[in-house]
Design a protein around this motif. Structure first.
Motif, short mmCIF file in Angstrom:
data_model
loop_
_atom_site.label_atom_id
_atom_site.label_comp_id
_atom_site.label_asym_id
_atom_site.label_seq_id
_atom_site.Cartn_x
_atom_site.Cartn_y
_atom_site.Cartn_z
N SER A 105 0.84 -1.20 0.00
CA SER A 105 0.00 0.00 0.00
C SER A 105 0.88 1.25 0.00
O SER A 105 2.06 1.19 0.32
N ARG A 106 0.27 2.37 -0.36
CA ARG A 106 1.04 3.62 -0.34
C ARG A 106 1.53 3.95 1.06
O ARG A 106 2.62 4.47 1.25
N ALA A 107 0.70 3.59 2.06
CA ALA A 107 1.10 3.88 3.45
C ALA A 107 2.36 3.09 3.81
O ALA A 107 3.25 3.59 4.49
N GLN A 108 2.42 1.84 3.32
CA GLN A 108 3.62 1.03 3.61
C GLN A 108 4.86 1.61 2.93
O GLN A 108 5.94 1.61 3.51
N VAL A 109 4.67 2.08 1.71
CA VAL A 109 5.79 2.71 1.01
C VAL A 109 6.24 3.95 1.78
O VAL A 109 7.44 4.16 2.01
N ALA A 110 5.25 4.73 2.23
CA ALA A 110 5.56 5.96 2.96
C ALA A 110 6.32 5.65 4.25
O ALA A 110 7.26 6.34 4.61
N ALA A 111 5.91 4.55 4.90
CA ALA A 111 6.55 4.19 6.17
C ALA A 111 8.03 3.87 5.94
O ALA A 111 8.88 4.21 6.75
N ILE A 112 8.33 3.22 4.83
CA ILE A 112 9.73 2.85 4.57
C ILE A 112 10.55 4.08 4.17
O ILE A 112 11.66 4.27 4.63
N ARG A 113 9.98 4.93 3.31
CA ARG A 113 10.76 6.06 2.84
C ARG A 113 10.71 7.24 3.80
O ARG A 113 11.53 8.15 3.69
N GLY A 114 9.74 7.23 4.72
CA GLY A 114 9.66 8.34 5.66
C GLY A 114 9.04 9.58 5.07
O GLY A 114 9.09 10.65 5.68
N VAL A 115 8.50 9.47 3.89
CA VAL A 115 7.81 10.61 3.30
C VAL A 115 6.53 10.11 2.62
O VAL A 115 6.45 8.95 2.24
N ASN A 116 5.61 11.01 2.51
CA ASN A 116 4.36 10.70 1.83
C ASN A 116 4.64 10.17 0.43
O ASN A 116 5.48 10.72 -0.28
N ALA A 117 3.94 9.09 0.04
CA ALA A 117 4.27 8.45 -1.24
C ALA A 117 3.18 8.66 -2.29
O ALA A 117 3.30 8.17 -3.39
N ASP A 118 2.12 9.39 -1.92
CA ASP A 118 0.97 9.46 -2.82
C ASP A 118 1.31 10.02 -4.20
O ASP A 118 0.98 9.43 -5.22
N ALA A 119 2.00 11.15 -4.22
CA ALA A 119 2.27 11.80 -5.50
C ALA A 119 3.19 10.92 -6.36
O ALA A 119 2.98 10.77 -7.56
N VAL A 120 4.21 10.34 -5.73
CA VAL A 120 5.16 9.53 -6.49
C VAL A 120 4.48 8.28 -7.05
O VAL A 120 4.68 7.92 -8.21
N VAL A 121 3.66 7.63 -6.20
CA VAL A 121 2.97 6.42 -6.68
C VAL A 121 2.04 6.79 -7.83
O VAL A 121 1.95 6.07 -8.83
N ARG A 122 1.38 7.95 -7.72
CA ARG A 122 0.48 8.38 -8.79
C ARG A 122 1.27 8.58 -10.09
O ARG A 122 0.84 8.17 -11.17
N THR A 123 2.43 9.21 -9.98
CA THR A 123 3.27 9.41 -11.17
C THR A 123 3.66 8.07 -11.79
O THR A 123 3.56 7.89 -13.01
N LEU A 124 4.09 7.14 -10.95
CA LEU A 124 4.52 5.83 -11.46
C LEU A 124 3.34 5.11 -12.11
O LEU A 124 3.52 4.39 -13.09
N GLU A 125 2.15 5.33 -11.55
CA GLU A 125 0.97 4.70 -12.11
C GLU A 125 0.66 5.29 -13.48
O GLU A 125 0.35 4.58 -14.43
N GLN A 126 0.80 6.62 -13.58
CA GLN A 126 0.54 7.28 -14.86
C GLN A 126 1.53 6.84 -15.92
O GLN A 126 1.20 6.72 -17.09
N LYS A 127 2.75 6.59 -15.50
CA LYS A 127 3.77 6.16 -16.45
C LYS A 127 3.61 4.67 -16.79
O LYS A 127 4.31 4.16 -17.67
N GLY A 128 2.77 4.00 -16.04
CA GLY A 128 2.49 2.60 -16.33
C GLY A 128 3.49 1.63 -15.71
O GLY A 128 3.54 0.48 -16.10
N TYR A 129 4.28 2.09 -14.75
CA TYR A 129 5.25 1.19 -14.10
C TYR A 129 4.61 0.40 -12.96
O TYR A 129 5.09 -0.68 -12.61
N VAL A 130 3.60 0.97 -12.31
CA VAL A 130 2.91 0.24 -11.24
C VAL A 130 1.41 0.32 -11.52
O VAL A 130 0.96 1.20 -12.25
N HIS A 131 0.68 -0.61 -10.97
CA HIS A 131 -0.78 -0.54 -11.07
C HIS A 131 -1.41 -1.14 -9.81
O HIS A 131 -0.74 -1.78 -9.02
N GLN A 132 -2.71 -0.85 -9.68
CA GLN A 132 -3.42 -1.36 -8.52
C GLN A 132 -3.67 -2.85 -8.73
O GLN A 132 -4.13 -3.26 -9.79
#
Lengths: 188, 261, 188
Positions: A105-132
């Motif tokens: 989940s984005r929250a798990q990513v955020a916990a590891i990186r220590g920063v909010n991951a929403d915008a980055v995950v959205r970008t990666l999703e738009q680029k087609g590298y990750v999906h739900q």
């Protein structure tokens, strides 16, 4: 004289737009998957032996033709458009976490990186590298993310298991020591 | 087409901490608290207008560091409860584990970047069907509705929405610890004993108060003030140590940021 | 051992989406056109001698790889298998851009999507979903495309105005900028 099946593989791959799975080739040619894989290995070897300017590679679960990497300088003169922008460090680190921890989940990513991951995950999703890939069964039903086929293609990997094991990237003893010292866990 | 722009801003508190410890090879216990806190405050100032979550994470890590470090500064283990000590170790180990995890994925990201760079040298064939086979392809629009088209337009054109967090209610952080040390070194000698509450009474934010507290600790460490606290959680009395007027300390003021011990 | 120029020709032709003119190859490889044509003839002969499943042909003024004609039955089976039965994401996005922005030039589509759109627009045109509707009055006189009646029928729409509105969506600065760049760009 090349056999018909081998030639058919070449013909099909020549006009496929995406990597073609050996299962599909096997079905079309009425051969076993193992036999198809053997034919493809032979083709790979034949192109290499003939020193061709293209290669047959296995990527993202299928076979496809690609230009030979050592001709990149020529090819780059030709392919001016469609060059993808390099990913930022933040995007790469997030991608690494999704790749090794999927589904995540984005929250798990955020916990590891220590920063909010929403915008980055959205970008990666738009680029087609990750999906739900689903929902967390727990409370909150957080969206879970995984990497895509495009991700495998971009990294030149056949399957996600071909990523080097994460254990290889655990910091070495010097770094661990430096961190421990830094946090006062060891007396300097 | 949206591009990711690489900025020199730290990617969160772990990034900054890793930078401080690894890249600079600094032992956090050898450098002054003020420089650690200054680095964090500087980052919070820089990112403060962008993302509240990030700023919060920075504060949490900074607070943990401050707490770890303060335990070092305060005299004797006698007055520290064993439970508290253990809790602190736990926090420290947790922080260490998180740093290691963060570093592991950072290394993995670098390796993935190399893989991608190598893969980018080899371009795929995507020419697709020859015209003579196109007629064979089934109806390509089968099952497609107007809404799918709209979704495709959106995915083709949606730019990266920049995170917008309204931070108008958060006062910008302006002071650094060394600024306050300078300030106190000028104002304290003339006033004799002052309570910490009176020093900080006009400050607007908790962060300002924390920065002042750290500045007072810094002066105490340098032996330039004496601190007195009559009861736990009671007010702190700050007294300038006689015979060391502000002018004398000029050389030392420049050196705020390094401990000798 | 194949020489570098021959290998570079193979690499470029392998990833070209349209026939590549010998003039362009000559320019990219810093060779004479005659030399390029000679290299290509040799490659044609080599593939024939090796009995490959693909051929190098000269078509529409340029060179391109194609599947060998005698393997058409396999290729047809592949096509019918539905591997290419639905529009690719690229094609769907291009179609959406043409639908919502018509009349629009290929350069504008490319500017919005960030990649060359020529091959995709051509496919859509061949399938009868888009067609040429005029010329840009500006310099370059770029061809402008719009959607067809067939497109409307397939989507069950009466008129193009029946497409779901994009009202609540405002393009960001990158998109606007890309559009403006696209308008200024020369039609490829």
């Amino acid at each position: 004289m090349a056999d018909e099946a081998t030639r058919a593989v070449e013909a099909i791959l020549m006009l496929a737009e995406e990597p073609v799975e050996p299962q599909l080739l096997a079905e079309l040619l009425e051969l076993s998957v193992a036999r198809v894989e053997e034919l493809c290995s032979r083709l790979e070897a034949a192109y290499a032996a003939d020193d061709r300017g293209f290669v047959l590679v296995r990527v993202a679960g299928g076979y496809r033709y690609q230009s030979h990497p050592d001709l990149a300088p020529y090819v780059e003169r030709f392919v001016l458009q469609g060059q993808t922008a390099r990913l930022s460090t933040a995007a790469l680190e997030t991608l690494a976490i999704v790749a090794y921890r999927q589904p995540v989940s984005r929250a798990q990513v955020a916990a590891i990186r220590g920063v909010n991951a929403d915008a980055v995950v959205r970008t990666l999703e738009q680029k087609g590298y990750v999906h739900q890939v689903g929902h967390d069964p727990g409370p909150g039903q957080a969206l879970l993310y995984g990497t895509t086929r495009l991700f495998l293609e971009k990294l030149g990997l056949d399957a996600i298991d071909d990523l080097p094991p994460l254990a290889e990237f655990v910091p070495g003893p010097e770094t661990v020591e430096a961190l421990e010292r830094g946090l006062g866990a060891r007396e300097a | 087409m949206p591009y990711d722009v690489q900025t020199p801003v730290y990617q969160g508190p772990f990034d900054l901490l890793l930078h401080l410890i690894c890249r600079d090879e600094i032992d956090l216990w050898d450098v002054s608290l003020s420089s650690i806190v200054d680095a964090y405050v500087a980052e919070i100032e820089r990112i403060g207008t962008l993302d509240l979550d990030v700023a919060t994470e920075f504060l949490v890590v900074a607070a943990t560091l401050v707490e770890l470090k303060c335990r070092r500064l305060l005299p004797g283990p006698d007055d520290v409860e064993l439970d508290e000590e253990l809790a602190l170790f736990e926090e420290r180990d947790l922080l260490l584990a998180r740093l290691l995890e963060c570093k592991t994925f950072r290394n993995a990201a670098a390796a993935m970047s190399r893989l991608a760079a190598a893969a980018a040298d080899s371009h795929p064939r995507t020419a697709g069907l020859e015209p003579r086979f196109l007629a064979l392809t089934p109806d390509l629009l089968a099952g497609l509705g107007p809404l799918d088209l709209r979704a495709a337009w959106l995915s083709a054109t949606t730019p990266k929405p920049a995170p917008q967090v309204d931070l108008d209610h958060v006062a910008p952080v302006r002071v650094s610890v060394s600024d306050v040390v300078d300030e106190l070194a000028v104002s304290l000698p003339g006033t004799g004993r002052r309570s910490f509450r009176s020093i900080t009474s006009r400050l607007a934010t908790r962060l300002d108060v924390i920065v002042h507290f750290l500045a007072v600790l810094e002066l105490y460490k340098q032996g330039r003030v004496e601190l007195d606290q009559l009861e736990s959680f009671g007010d702190l009395t700050v007294a300038w140590v006689a015979g060391r007027p502000a002018g004398d300390g000029a050389g030392q003021l420049d050196r705020v940021g390094t401990y000798d011990g």
